[in-house]
Write a protein that holds these residues in place. Structure first.
Motif, PDB file in Angstrom:
ATOM      1  N   ASN A 100       3.870  14.192  -9.413  1.00 39.04           N
ATOM      2  CA  ASN A 100       4.556  15.466  -9.175  1.00 39.04           C
ATOM      3  C   ASN A 100       5.548  15.772 -10.290  1.00 39.04           C
ATOM      4  O   ASN A 100       5.680  16.923 -10.711  1.00 39.04           O
ATOM      5  CB  ASN A 100       5.259  15.456  -7.819  1.00 39.04           C
ATOM      6  N   PHE A 101       6.241  14.746 -10.793  1.00 46.63           N
ATOM      7  CA  PHE A 101       7.170  14.946 -11.897  1.00 46.63           C
ATOM      8  C   PHE A 101       6.421  15.408 -13.144  1.00 46.63           C
ATOM      9  O   PHE A 101       6.857  16.332 -13.837  1.00 46.63           O
ATOM     10  CB  PHE A 101       7.943  13.650 -12.180  1.00 46.63           C
ATOM     11  N   LEU A 118       0.798  -1.221   0.000  1.00 47.37           N
ATOM     12  CA  LEU A 118       0.000   0.000   0.000  1.00 47.37           C
ATOM     13  C   LEU A 118       0.833   1.275   0.000  1.00 47.37           C
ATOM     14  O   LEU A 118       0.638   2.150  -0.840  1.00 47.37           O
ATOM     15  CB  LEU A 118      -0.927   0.017   1.229  1.00 47.37           C
ATOM     16  N   ILE A 119       1.748   1.411   0.926  1.00 47.87           N
ATOM     17  CA  ILE A 119       2.456   2.671   1.124  1.00 47.87           C
ATOM     18  C   ILE A 119       3.439   2.933  -0.005  1.00 47.87           C
ATOM     19  O   ILE A 119       3.439   4.010  -0.615  1.00 47.87           O
ATOM     20  CB  ILE A 119       3.164   2.679   2.492  1.00 47.87           C
ATOM     21  N   ARG A 120       4.293   1.978  -0.314  1.00 50.26           N
ATOM     22  CA  ARG A 120       5.333   2.180  -1.334  1.00 50.26           C
ATOM     23  C   ARG A 120       4.761   2.453  -2.723  1.00 50.26           C
ATOM     24  O   ARG A 120       5.205   3.392  -3.399  1.00 50.26           O
ATOM     25  CB  ARG A 120       6.268   0.977  -1.346  1.00 50.26           C
ATOM     26  N   PRO A 121       3.777   1.692  -3.203  1.00 51.19           N
ATOM     27  CA  PRO A 121       3.207   2.022  -4.522  1.00 51.19           C
ATOM     28  C   PRO A 121       2.554   3.401  -4.565  1.00 51.19           C
ATOM     29  O   PRO A 121       2.645   4.094  -5.576  1.00 51.19           O
ATOM     30  CB  PRO A 121       2.164   0.926  -4.751  1.00 51.19           C
ATOM     31  N   GLN A 122       1.920   3.811  -3.471  1.00 54.09           N
ATOM     32  CA  GLN A 122       1.301   5.136  -3.438  1.00 54.09           C
ATOM     33  C   GLN A 122       2.356   6.233  -3.499  1.00 54.09           C
ATOM     34  O   GLN A 122       2.164   7.251  -4.162  1.00 54.09           O
ATOM     35  CB  GLN A 122       0.446   5.282  -2.172  1.00 54.09           C
ATOM     36  N   GLN A 123       3.489   6.030  -2.824  1.00 57.17           N
ATOM     37  CA  GLN A 123       4.573   7.012  -2.877  1.00 57.17           C
ATOM     38  C   GLN A 123       5.148   7.111  -4.282  1.00 57.17           C
ATOM     39  O   GLN A 123       5.453   8.205  -4.761  1.00 57.17           O
ATOM     40  CB  GLN A 123       5.674   6.641  -1.887  1.00 57.17           C
ATOM     41  N   LYS A 124       5.306   5.973  -4.964  1.00 53.84           N
ATOM     42  CA  LYS A 124       5.803   5.990  -6.346  1.00 53.84           C
ATOM     43  C   LYS A 124       4.839   6.729  -7.267  1.00 53.84           C
ATOM     44  O   LYS A 124       5.251   7.517  -8.122  1.00 53.84           O
ATOM     45  CB  LYS A 124       5.998   4.565  -6.861  1.00 53.84           C
TER      46      LYS A 124
END
Length: 102
Positions: free
Chosen positions: A44-45, A32-38
């Protein structure tokens, strides 16, 4: 004798109780957390790479071409006479970059 045996058994069981929580946090992090951060990083990019002339689609589904752009506001031309102002964060994706259209 009974007290020494109980103290040793209690000390070993704390790791047995913490291990499921550690494993659960690891599963939540990787699923959950890591894919959302990616996903947030790529969004943002994309928002930082917007430039005049890009054809974009807003979150609401409006298609337009960027006429003016500032740090937080984007002015889109939707036809020859209509210009609409949006927050930069309301851009969902770039359908055609201005470099690709030239």
């Amino acid at each position: 004798m009974w007290l020494a045996a109980d103290a040793g058994a209690g000390g070993g069981s704390i790791w047995g109780m913490l291990l499921p929580f550690v494993l659960m946090f690891a599963v939540f992090y990787f699923l959950l957390i890591r894919p959302q951060q990616k996903k947030q990083k790529t969004r943002n990019f994309m928002l930082n790479q917007l430039k005049k002339g890009d054809k974009v689609v807003t979150i609401g589904g409006l298609h337009g071409t960027i006429q003016e752009i500032t740090d937080d506001v984007v002015v889109l031309r939707v036809n020859d006479a209509t210009k609409l102002t949006f927050d930069r964060s309301s851009i969902n994706n770039v359908s055609q970059s201005s470099a690709a259209s030239e």
